[in-house]
Design a protein around this motif. Sequence first.
Motif, PDB file in Angstrom:
ATOM      1  N   ALA A  13     -13.845  33.469  -3.739  1.00 54.44           N
ATOM      2  CA  ALA A  13     -12.874  33.877  -4.766  1.00 54.44           C
ATOM      3  C   ALA A  13     -13.361  35.135  -5.481  1.00 54.44           C
ATOM      4  N   GLN A  14     -14.660  35.211  -5.724  1.00 59.94           N
ATOM      5  CA  GLN A  14     -15.211  36.398  -6.381  1.00 59.94           C
ATOM      6  C   GLN A  14     -15.009  37.641  -5.522  1.00 59.94           C
ATOM      7  N   ALA A  15     -15.319  37.531  -4.235  1.00 60.01           N
ATOM      8  CA  ALA A  15     -15.168  38.683  -3.334  1.00 60.01           C
ATOM      9  C   ALA A  15     -13.712  39.117  -3.261  1.00 60.01           C
ATOM     10  N   ALA A  16     -12.802  38.154  -3.104  1.00 59.18           N
ATOM     11  CA  ALA A  16     -11.383  38.492  -2.982  1.00 59.18           C
ATOM     12  C   ALA A  16     -10.871  39.180  -4.238  1.00 59.18           C
ATOM     13  N   HIS A  17     -11.278  38.700  -5.391  1.00 62.03           N
ATOM     14  CA  HIS A  17     -10.758  39.287  -6.624  1.00 62.03           C
ATOM     15  C   HIS A  17     -11.372  40.655  -6.889  1.00 62.03           C
ATOM     16  N   LEU A  18     -12.630  40.833  -6.541  1.00 63.31           N
ATOM     17  CA  LEU A  18     -13.254  42.147  -6.709  1.00 63.31           C
ATOM     18  C   LEU A  18     -12.559  43.198  -5.843  1.00 63.31           C
ATOM     19  N   VAL A  19     -12.203  42.822  -4.625  1.00 66.50           N
ATOM     20  CA  VAL A  19     -11.465  43.750  -3.764  1.00 66.50           C
ATOM     21  C   VAL A  19     -10.088  44.025  -4.355  1.00 66.50           C
ATOM     22  N   TYR A  20      -9.418  42.972  -4.822  1.00 63.11           N
ATOM     23  CA  TYR A  20      -8.098  43.124  -5.452  1.00 63.11           C
ATOM     24  C   TYR A  20      -8.163  44.125  -6.611  1.00 63.11           C
ATOM     25  N   GLU A  21      -9.180  43.988  -7.451  1.00 60.48           N
ATOM     26  CA  GLU A  21      -9.310  44.900  -8.592  1.00 60.48           C
ATOM     27  C   GLU A  21      -9.587  46.328  -8.137  1.00 60.48           C
ATOM     28  N   SER A  22     -10.419  46.472  -7.116  1.00 63.07           N
ATOM     29  CA  SER A  22     -10.844  47.812  -6.704  1.00 63.07           C
ATOM     30  C   SER A  22      -9.741  48.602  -6.009  1.00 63.07           C
ATOM     31  N   VAL A  23      -8.690  47.920  -5.523  1.00 64.20           N
ATOM     32  CA  VAL A  23      -7.614  48.624  -4.809  1.00 64.20           C
ATOM     33  C   VAL A  23      -6.284  48.566  -5.565  1.00 64.20           C
ATOM     34  N   GLN A  24      -6.320  48.242  -6.842  1.00 64.22           N
ATOM     35  CA  GLN A  24      -5.088  48.132  -7.626  1.00 64.22           C
ATOM     36  C   GLN A  24      -4.247  49.405  -7.595  1.00 64.22           C
ATOM     37  N   CYS A  25      -4.888  50.559  -7.690  1.00 66.17           N
ATOM     38  CA  CYS A  25      -4.133  51.807  -7.712  1.00 66.17           C
ATOM     39  C   CYS A  25      -3.447  52.077  -6.369  1.00 66.17           C
ATOM     40  N   VAL A  26      -4.022  51.576  -5.286  1.00 65.42           N
ATOM     41  CA  VAL A  26      -3.392  51.700  -3.968  1.00 65.42           C
ATOM     42  C   VAL A  26      -2.237  50.713  -3.857  1.00 65.42           C
ATOM     43  N   ALA A  27      -2.457  49.489  -4.293  1.00 64.34           N
ATOM     44  CA  ALA A  27      -1.405  48.466  -4.254  1.00 64.34           C
ATOM     45  C   ALA A  27      -0.199  48.874  -5.090  1.00 64.34           C
ATOM     46  N   ALA A  28      -0.452  49.604  -6.200  1.00 65.26           N
ATOM     47  CA  ALA A  28       0.643  50.040  -7.071  1.00 65.26           C
ATOM     48  C   ALA A  28       1.383  51.257  -6.510  1.00 65.26           C
ATOM     49  N   GLY A  29       0.904  51.797  -5.384  1.00 68.14           N
ATOM     50  CA  GLY A  29       1.572  52.942  -4.771  1.00 68.14           C
ATOM     51  C   GLY A  29       1.288  54.261  -5.458  1.00 68.14           C
ATOM     52  N   LEU A  30       0.204  54.322  -6.222  1.00 69.85           N
ATOM     53  CA  LEU A  30      -0.129  55.559  -6.929  1.00 69.85           C
ATOM     54  C   LEU A  30      -0.850  56.551  -6.017  1.00 69.85           C
ATOM     55  N   ALA A  51      -0.558  51.008   5.687  1.00 67.47           N
ATOM     56  CA  ALA A  51       0.250  50.817   6.891  1.00 67.47           C
ATOM     57  C   ALA A  51       1.568  50.125   6.561  1.00 67.47           C
ATOM     58  N   ALA A  52       1.549  49.237   5.581  1.00 66.33           N
ATOM     59  CA  ALA A  52       2.756  48.482   5.233  1.00 66.33           C
ATOM     60  C   ALA A  52       3.703  49.257   4.323  1.00 66.33           C
ATOM     61  N   ARG A  53       3.205  50.297   3.644  1.00 63.87           N
ATOM     62  CA  ARG A  53       4.030  51.045   2.713  1.00 63.87           C
ATOM     63  C   ARG A  53       5.111  51.822   3.451  1.00 63.87           C
ATOM     64  N   LYS A  54       6.341  51.743   2.969  1.00 62.52           N
ATOM     65  CA  LYS A  54       7.466  52.403   3.624  1.00 62.52           C
ATOM     66  C   LYS A  54       7.877  53.688   2.909  1.00 62.52           C
ATOM     67  N   TRP A  55       7.086  54.107   1.932  1.00 56.89           N
ATOM     68  CA  TRP A  55       7.388  55.331   1.205  1.00 56.89           C
ATOM     69  C   TRP A  55       6.066  56.020   0.851  1.00 56.89           C
ATOM     70  N   SER A  56       6.150  57.271   0.471  1.00 56.01           N
ATOM     71  CA  SER A  56       4.943  58.010   0.104  1.00 56.01           C
ATOM     72  C   SER A  56       4.419  57.522  -1.238  1.00 56.01           C
ATOM     73  N   VAL A  57       3.125  57.686  -1.425  1.00 52.55           N
ATOM     74  CA  VAL A  57       2.550  57.330  -2.731  1.00 52.55           C
ATOM     75  C   VAL A  57       3.121  58.264  -3.794  1.00 52.55           C
ATOM     76  N   MET A  58       3.223  57.752  -5.015  1.00 54.07           N
ATOM     77  CA  MET A  58       3.811  58.539  -6.097  1.00 54.07           C
ATOM     78  C   MET A  58       2.913  59.686  -6.524  1.00 54.07           C
ATOM     79  N   GLY A  59       1.598  59.484  -6.459  1.00 53.63           N
ATOM     80  CA  GLY A  59       0.674  60.481  -6.961  1.00 53.63           C
ATOM     81  C   GLY A  59       0.461  60.288  -8.447  1.00 53.63           C
ATOM     82  N   VAL A  60      -0.704  60.623  -8.924  1.00 60.05           N
ATOM     83  CA  VAL A  60      -1.061  60.360 -10.317  1.00 60.05           C
ATOM     84  C   VAL A  60      -0.196  61.153 -11.284  1.00 60.05           C
ATOM     85  N   ALA A  61       0.090  62.416 -10.980  1.00 60.93           N
ATOM     86  CA  ALA A  61       0.868  63.261 -11.904  1.00 60.93           C
ATOM     87  C   ALA A  61       2.259  62.693 -12.121  1.00 60.93           C
TER      88      ALA A  61
END
Length: 201
Positions: free
Chosen positions: A87-104, A182-192
């Motif tokens: 559970a610790q490993a899974a959550h640490l990975v989840y936290e570290s990739v949040q900005c990717v998961a959010a499409g930023l 690979a699963a994303r069907k649109w481009s990332v929004m970008g930080v700006a």
Amino acid sequence: MDQAWLYALGHAQQQTGVSLHCATKVINHHHLDLTDNEEKRPEFLRLFHGELSCALNTLLGRERYDQPGQIFDDRPTHHMRLLDAEAQAAHLVYESVQCVAAGLVKRPEDMPGFVFDFSLWKGLPIRVRRPEFYFDPRLRDEYVYLWFNPPARLYRKFNGDLDQLIYYMRRLQTEAIRAMNAARKWSVMGVAVSLTNLQLR
């Protein structure tokens, strides 16, 4: 803003002694992974959130933006207890990739400012200089030191082999990033673009 976030985080850790395992920001919120062996978490969060809120209000005023007063909303801080190494490993990975998961962004390192890396578990602390606003130089050290270490259960799972643990965590992170892109069907929004949308809400 990044410097204030890290300085407030380091000061709260210094005052309470909590063990930090990960810290990440995602535009309008943050994630922390920590171990609290002395039940200091409420004090840690009070110090961290209180200092950060005051510092950001000061910074906004200095830059001629409206100061909202209350930076954090009225919802209580979400806490979750992680009971085993998996559970610790899974959550640490989840936290570290949040900005990717959010499409930023496509990779966490594309985010501006501080980006957590699992190699911080084996290195020296991060030295954070006191920001030039809010934090009183008569009362606050010029630098605070921010330490990260792995969760104990996860560390024991690898028999104390930190290099193997870091390699494993980076591999999980890479696989998660690859799958999300690979699963994303649109481009990332970008930080700006993301910041512009945030300001308009």
